[in-house]
Design an enzyme around this catalytic site. Structure first.
Site, short mmCIF file in Angstrom:
data_model
loop_
_atom_site.label_atom_id
_atom_site.label_comp_id
_atom_site.label_asym_id
_atom_site.label_seq_id
_atom_site.Cartn_x
_atom_site.Cartn_y
_atom_site.Cartn_z
N CYS A 1 0.82 -1.21 0.00
CA CYS A 1 0.00 0.00 0.00
C CYS A 1 0.86 1.26 0.00
O CYS A 1 0.55 2.24 -0.68
CB CYS A 1 -0.93 0.01 1.21
SG CYS A 1 -2.13 -1.33 1.23
N ARG B 1 -8.37 -4.50 -2.55
CA ARG B 1 -7.53 -3.54 -3.26
C ARG B 1 -8.29 -3.21 -4.55
O ARG B 1 -7.95 -3.68 -5.63
CB ARG B 1 -6.15 -4.13 -3.55
CG ARG B 1 -5.09 -3.08 -3.86
CD ARG B 1 -3.74 -3.72 -4.18
NE ARG B 1 -3.17 -4.45 -3.07
CZ ARG B 1 -2.57 -3.90 -2.01
NH1 ARG B 1 -2.46 -2.59 -1.93
NH2 ARG B 1 -2.07 -4.63 -1.04
#
Length: 217
Positions: free
Chosen positions: A57, A134
């Site tokens: 991330c 995601r």
């Protein structure tokens, strides 16, 4: 604070599809209160990440931040989200600045109750967390979802592909042309296939159903 209208809850009962209106919401973010409908009139890339302070991330957010001006040049906003709290987001933003000399210029929305994630179908109704999420939603100026991508926890998104997707969606929005594999601005497009026999038989021999044409824009 977040405020999801009844329409968002209804949309969350089934997975969102391309062509759906993106569920509106209001929530706190790293740049102050955010309402999704505030982005109407421009394109928006709305993306979720599993958690703050995680390697993949962090690599994504550094890359997206560096590409923020390229998105802005296409009149496209950026909006991130995870289930972490606002204070976790703020601490992560500070850590990214200190560790990578990169300032995150777009809002990151908090979603500790997972209400937004569930409304968007990012999280299964019975999931205790969003560790496998995601997702990216490409939303047009009318608030309609035009494309979606999903990546697993251990694979980061391609920012270059996110930029290409926005450019291709914008160029083909009028329905006058199609974007071929790997298309980038300035390259040849594909003509829409003819819908009658006259169109099929016109022109030179060859693959009438897959004809390239120069981009006139």
């Amino acid at each position: 604070m977040m405020d999801l209208p009844a329409s968002a809850a209804t949309a969350g009962q089934r997975p969102l599809r391309m062509g759906d209106v993106a569920p509106d919401f209001q929530a706190r973010s790293t740049l102050g209160p955010v309402k999704l409908s505030d982005y109407r009139g421009r394109w928006l890339v709305f993306f979720s990440h599993p958690a703050d302070f995680t390697p993949v991330c962090t690599s994504e957010f550094v890359a997206i931040a560096k590409a923020a001006e390229a998105f802005a040049a296409m009149d496209c906003g950026l909006l991130g989200l995870s289930v972490d709290s606002l204070y976790s987001h703020l601490a992560w933003v500070r850590a990214i600045r200190d560790g990578f000399d990169v300032t995150i210029p777009f809002p990151i929305v908090e979603d500790p109750s997972m209400a937004i994630g569930r409304a968007y179908g990012m999280i299964e109704p019975d999931s205790p967390d969003s560790s496998a999420v995601r997702a990216t939603y490409f939303i047009d100026p009318e608030g309609v979802i035009r494309a979606m991508t999903w990546y697993p926890l251990n694979v980061g998104r391609s920012v270059d592909e996110m930029l290409r997707m926005v450019a291709a969606l914008q160029r083909t929005a009028g329905g006058d042309a199609l974007a071929p594999e790997g298309w980038r601005p300035g390259e040849d497009l594909l003509a829409t296939a003819p819908q009658d026999q006259a169109g099929v038989l016109a022109g030179s021999n060859g693959a009438w159903f897959c004809r390239t044409e120069a981009d006139g824009q």
